[in-house]
Design an enzyme around this catalytic site. Structure first.
Site, PDB file in Angstrom:
ATOM      1  N   ASP A   1      39.170  26.237  42.757  1.00 35.04           N
ATOM      2  CA  ASP A   1      38.700  24.903  43.083  1.00 35.04           C
ATOM      3  C   ASP A   1      36.847  26.160  42.755  1.00 35.04           C
ATOM      4  O   ASP A   1      36.723  27.035  43.472  1.00 35.04           O
ATOM      5  CB  ASP A   1      38.471  24.367  43.626  1.00 35.04           C
ATOM      6  CG  ASP A   1      37.657  23.450  44.461  1.00 35.04           C
ATOM      7  OD1 ASP A   1      36.516  22.848  44.102  1.00 35.04           O
ATOM      8  OD2 ASP A   1      37.706  22.698  45.845  1.00 35.04           O
TER       9      ASP A   1
ATOM     10  N   HIS B   1      35.590  20.213  50.009  1.00 40.11           N
ATOM     11  CA  HIS B   1      35.706  21.600  49.440  1.00 40.11           C
ATOM     12  C   HIS B   1      35.232  22.978  49.617  1.00 40.11           C
ATOM     13  O   HIS B   1      33.714  22.848  50.308  1.00 40.11           O
ATOM     14  CB  HIS B   1      34.503  20.925  48.087  1.00 40.11           C
ATOM     15  CG  HIS B   1      35.249  20.511  47.332  1.00 40.11           C
ATOM     16  ND1 HIS B   1      36.440  20.654  45.910  1.00 40.11           N
ATOM     17  CD2 HIS B   1      35.155  19.299  47.188  1.00 40.11           C
ATOM     18  CE1 HIS B   1      36.510  19.354  45.128  1.00 40.11           C
ATOM     19  NE2 HIS B   1      36.289  18.261  45.905  1.00 40.11           N
TER      20      HIS B   1
END
Lengths: 557, 557
Positions: free
Chosen positions: B198, B372
């Site tokens: 990510d 995130h």
């Protein structure tokens, strides 16, 4: 009838842009600002909006003057289109127009460009009043992101108005010219019936911060930059340009300006002595080959991702003289305006793909600071002006609501704070203020042709839209190659389309040529759509001598 | 030929969404994730995108399994459309599919809804390996904004892959289930050939912050709320919903869920015991009249401004049971996804105009935290996994570039970090990694019909688009009244339009009816455009039994 002052925003309330405000006393109208609006994605084929002045046509009052607060497009940009109409309404009696030095100079450039034979008179910040019928106006210096921004005190027979449009309170502005607190405070002591206040920063607590602190950030980046140092910002932010120029000089870099409107604004600032670049430091674009990359700073238009702007052309590898190198640095010294996020992000991605370092607001907050005051500054203005009533202007409804909450926390009562919509009149008498009639206000469109930032567009209001008709161009484009799959289909409505097959053939050729210059996997569909639109508009105008609404429908295959 | 592992992203690189990754070893393909993409404003008439699997059709390899990392739409949402195609490619041999409990439950709901007779098998976080041909996979718990999010260790004959999609390192998650650092660190010690990571948070320095701290913020607001307490957030953020439920219980408020997909997700979470609401605290919508406003919390879908979502209908005064009152509070417990800013801001403005208190990200950062990880967390993953190579995934190019800068600062060499585009293969051998062939990847479209968040859409890929043809509806709408000025013009291309006049008459009636329910000055043109689109699509389907691309062109008059 009672002694009344009417206030009506024609634009600038609820959608921030196309600022234009009317103050009416008996048969006299005083206008403040005359700005452009910007179209959103729902307004296909339209780029710019004008304030709707049809009320003035009906009201048949005498327009006794027009005042400009500052030189941003959303406050002065509609003038070349609207002034001729105002003049006609005023039986061709010239309307006196006033603004401070930089504001007047920018607006006069525009009027001249469009062949309007009238000029804004320059008012100094000397406290003297401009007398216009029953109104007396004086300009008060405040800080903002363009030089010579002013608030305007408007004295009327009914009471005093403080027209406090876009501002912040920056006590260390780059040009050293701080807001005139003494004057504002004096105005407050004399009594103010209503404060119209900027409210765009009302979502932020505290203070906005000074423009001045950005110099350090530029210095940090220029120091480590091995290639070209490229900065994109708003054309009118002269302080920002001064900072970049100063840092560049210190690091032995020459400066090139890129973008037609940026260069024009820069020249105005130089003429007035607001932008000082050492002789020989500035270089013309055609001399770029004589300098190595690490001796160059480029100041480039297009920070909002505008197609065909200098920045977009450089990023897409389409600029003849300038190619991005992997050791260049590009700095976005501007936040995306709400609605522009997607296109700005695409531009940043395009630059990053070339291996070039890009610095932008999401990774560093140190290269831009807002021109609008945050809550403390908005509160400070209220405390200095001490108005009886307050009308937040220049914001969306949520900004007005946040502003009202804050004003209430300062002790104002809800019914002394008016949240308006465009066209909502407020009626002031000597003793009170209340909502008046609602004037119908529509969107009036302008279309942008040249693509060079906000320059070179043509007036195309609703009437022309319906006269001009509509052309829909259906293009199937291969996403892998960026090329047309077959001849585009042309759908014409609103005028005789007997020539549409011939037009389709010509368009097919021209679009093929234009697209062949950008062969390869399509990553930016907005760019393709705009390219189709631009090529088509030019061709249609050449062939048919008309400017219909052109709707490119690009189908990815 | 050498022992090779091929890695190819079909989606999820460069545009964040429609995540789908292929791992190929000899004639075997292992797939990770199968998510939806979301259309941008340039894709007129299209709402959703699928990953393009045409490469799999050509490659003719055996699909030996499909693994899901977590239950977000952009990782599982394409499954009902793509799985049947995969099945056909696999000679109707069922493909084993695996995911952790919540992920599998959500995906299975979807498969069932669309009548796909296959199911995801649930894998516990027990470290056991799932053996799929030459691949062995194990699921590792990490924290994110949906329960049971996992990273996947994929052991291959060529080397180990750490598939580290969406995550953050939250050490105080609401459900107490922290990331399995011990396992990640052990994986790192065993040697990892490549980390897929990510990178969406790579623009932010430091750490993202814990979900847990939001409870206080909700408590502060609920305490002072005199009317209904309304929270809108992502359906899948069960921790957020738990927090709101807990605070509501403490303040004696009953809870009503609004939004079809939200209710479905909530029910899955309740079934698995992830969402605990005291019996009788939850109330059905039709019971709302039995409770006073200050005894109610509404958890509502539509935080991204989706038209026809619960939040949009409530804001526009169109919800049958729920009317906004001026003492209600509405909390946006979600940031606008880039591209949605304009529509979310319009929704906020609409609520503010009703006099209702609205709290949203621009005025308070305390009601949402990203799922995130920021740079420090991304760095922590690198340090634990100690990979030989790194491929940032799930970000735009600028995120990958920022991620690479950071990885280089941790000592990685530029040529061990691969910045890819969708379709770019990477070839791993036991000794090195290099770029391979480029697979052509196109956009495949899905169209949303029902409007209920992301539910109820119909597959309509490119082929259907060209089969279905196109209908352009030109409507002139009076901006003052929101009503049609005259009969809409219908332009049909791609199928026989002999019925288009009859269609135009019927459409005229239906649009008149639909618009008459919203008489008044138009403030939201997106809403009007969508209304025209929806009414037209339904009518066209009823009359013609086809689903062409419908393009509403709304002209403001």
């Amino acid at each position: 009838m009672q002694n009344q002052l009417l206030f009506t925003p024609l634009g600038g309330i609820g959608d921030v842009t196309k600022n234009m405000y009317l103050y009416e006393y008996k048969d006299q109208v005083l206008i403040v600002d005359c700005g452009l609006g910007f179209a959103d994605e729902t307004m296909l084929g339209v780029d710019l909006l004008l304030p709707d002045i049809s009320y003035l046509a009906k009201a048949k009052k005498k327009i006794i003057g027009l005042l400009l607060t500052h030189g941003h497009e959303d406050h002065i940009g509609a003038l070349p289109f609207v002034y001729p109409q105002l003049l006609a309404l005023n039986n061709n009696q010239p309307i006196p127009m006033f603004g401070t030095a930089f504001t007047a100079a920018l607006a006069n450039e525009k009027l001249k460009e469009y062949g309007v034979g009238h000029q804004i008179k320059t008012v100094p910040f000397d406290g003297n009043e401009v007398v216009l019928g029953n109104f007396r106006a004086s300009f008060i210096r405040v800080t903002h992101s363009v030089p010579d921004t002013s608030h305007i005190l408007i004295k009327t027979p009914v009471g005093n108005i403080y027209h406090g449009s876009d501002f912040k309170f920056d006590d260390t502005p780059f040009d050293g010219k701080v807001s005139d607190y003494a004057k504002i405070s004096q105005v407050g002591k004399e009594g103010v019936m209503c404060l119209m206040s900027d409210c765009l920063g009302s979502e932020r607590p505290g203070c906005t911060g000074s423009e001045n602190k950005l110099s350090e950030s530029f210095e940090k980046e220029i120091k480590i930059c091995q290639g070209k140092f490229i900065v994109t910002t708003y054309s009118s932010n002269i302080a920002r340009i001064n900072q970049v120029a100063q840092v560049s000089e210190r690091y032995g870099r020459h400066i090139i300006f890129i973008g037609r409107s940026l260069i024009r604004t820069k020249e105005v600032a130089q003429r007035l002595g607001y932008l000082r670049i050492r002789p020989n430091l500035e270089v013309e674009l055609d001399q770029i080959k004589n300098y190595s990359d690490n001796k160059l700073t480029l100041i480039v238009a297009g920070s909002q991702g505008q197609e065909n702007s200098g920045m977009a052309r450089i990023a897409n590898g389409e600029h003849r003289e300038i190619k991005l190198a992997s050791n260049d640095t590009v700095i976005f010294s501007a936040d995306p305006i709400p609605g522009n996020e997607v296109i700005v992000n695409e531009l940043i991605d395009t630059i990053a793909k070339r291996g070039t370092r890009v610095v932008y607001s999401a990774i560093s907050r140190n290269f831009h600071v807002s021109g609008h005051g945050s809550l403390e500054e908005l509160g400070q203005l209220i405390k200095l002006v001490q108005p009886n009533n307050i009308i937040p202007i220049g914001g969306n409804f949520r900004h007005m609501a946040a502003y009202r909450d804050y004003a209430q926390s300062l002790g104002y009562r809800k019914n002394n704070i008016f949240l308006l919509e465009d066209g909502q009149e407020v009626v002031f008498s000597e003793t009170d203020a209340k909502l008046g009639k609602i004037i119908p206000v529509k969107n009036v469109y302008v279309d942008e042709i040249s693509g060079e930032e906000l320059e070179g567009f043509i007036l195309r209001d609703r009437q022309k839209l319906s006269e001009g008709g509509i052309v829909i161009i259906l293009c199937e484009i291969d996403s892998g190659t960026g090329q047309l799959v077959e001849k585009p289909e042309i759908i014409v409505r609103g005028f005789i389309d007997s020539d549409s097959r011939r037009l389709a053939n010509r368009l097919f050729q021209e679009l093929k040529n234009a697209l062949s210059k950008k062969r390869g996997r399509v990553t930016n569909w907005i760019y393709i759509r705009n390219l189709v639109s631009e090529v088509s508009e030019r061709r249609i105008y050449k062939d048919l001598r008309r400017r219909p609404l052109v709707l490119p429908v690009v189908i990815e295959v």
